[in-house]
Motif scaffolding. Sequence first.
Motif, short mmCIF file in Angstrom:
data_model
loop_
_atom_site.label_atom_id
_atom_site.label_comp_id
_atom_site.label_asym_id
_atom_site.label_seq_id
_atom_site.Cartn_x
_atom_site.Cartn_y
_atom_site.Cartn_z
N PRO A 195 -17.26 -2.12 7.44
CA PRO A 195 -17.92 -0.99 7.27
C PRO A 195 -19.09 -0.38 8.26
CG PRO A 195 -18.97 -2.71 5.67
CD PRO A 195 -17.77 -3.39 6.45
N LEU A 201 -8.26 -1.11 -0.52
CA LEU A 201 -9.38 -1.74 -0.98
C LEU A 201 -9.47 -2.84 -1.83
CD1 LEU A 201 -11.69 1.52 -1.76
CD2 LEU A 201 -12.28 -0.29 0.07
N GLY A 219 -8.48 2.04 3.90
CA GLY A 219 -9.41 1.38 2.64
C GLY A 219 -9.62 -0.05 3.26
N ALA A 220 -8.73 -0.75 3.87
CA ALA A 220 -8.99 -2.34 3.90
C ALA A 220 -10.11 -2.36 5.21
CB ALA A 220 -7.84 -2.91 4.59
N ARG A 274 -13.62 -1.81 3.96
CA ARG A 274 -13.90 -2.78 3.31
C ARG A 274 -14.48 -4.07 4.18
NH1 ARG A 274 -11.43 -6.08 -2.02
NH2 ARG A 274 -13.14 -7.96 -1.78
N ILE A 303 -17.78 3.18 7.87
CA ILE A 303 -17.87 3.57 6.35
C ILE A 303 -18.02 5.13 6.30
CG2 ILE A 303 -20.29 3.21 6.07
CD1 ILE A 303 -17.31 2.65 3.51
N LEU A 341 -7.09 3.30 -1.99
CA LEU A 341 -7.69 2.45 -3.21
C LEU A 341 -7.00 1.16 -3.08
CD1 LEU A 341 -8.39 4.96 -5.63
CD2 LEU A 341 -9.76 4.08 -4.29
N CYS A 358 1.05 -1.35 0.00
CA CYS A 358 -0.02 0.07 0.04
C CYS A 358 0.76 1.18 -0.03
CB CYS A 358 -1.04 0.05 1.37
SG CYS A 358 -2.20 -1.28 1.35
#
Length: 236
Positions: free
Chosen positions: A164, A224, A157-158, A161, A186, A221, A126
């Motif tokens: 959330p 994610l 991001g992780a 996902r 989220i 990103l 990342c």
Amino acid sequence: MLPLRDLNPTIHTPVATWGVIGLNALAWVFIQGMGMDAPMAESLCRYGLIPADLFGTAPLDAAIPVTENLACTLENSHPLPTLLSHMFMHGGWFHIITNMWFLYIFGDNVEDAMGPVRFIVFYLLCGLAAAVTQLMADSNALIPMVGASGAIGGVLGAYARLYPQVRVVTLVPIGFYFTQLELPAIAMLGYWFFLQLAGGIPALAGAGGGVAFWAHIGGFLAGLVLVGLLRRPDEA
């Protein structure tokens, strides 16, 4: 908004998360001199990621602004290792404290979903993705890029996902006052990502103020996507 804690129990001791926090702390104390001018300047010039140096577009005698009153040149520079070393350098006390605080809150549960070895691989990937994104956004920059923010963006991001709907106790300013709210992860992390976009788009026109917004975006990103590949099979 500042996250204070999440309501998400940790199953395993987050040894990798604590290890990364420890490495950043050691670098801050013993390499960067806790922000003192001389070691700070040397650390930013030697271990910071300078896009123009990496791409060879900066003259060797170019003055690299590393602190308000100090600069350095690129003589005898070795830019390739800085793709990794920049993740463990910081620009000041506020920078390292906020980065490590976010990692402390959100890293343990992401590590739970991967295990420590995969988490370290994930974290570094990342960070690299964040660096590449920032390089694409401003390949001729002379200002050193430092900080764990891009890699930690991947952790955020992780987390967004994986969890959330987990509640995050967040300190929210309302005028001159602060209140605590329990927000879904989220919502809190989505707001963080929106702030990065709001800063990153003007930065493309040279109005970024020295903040690597696109590194944060790229890291988020990447997190994610990579969490789907690196989470443990029993967590899928």
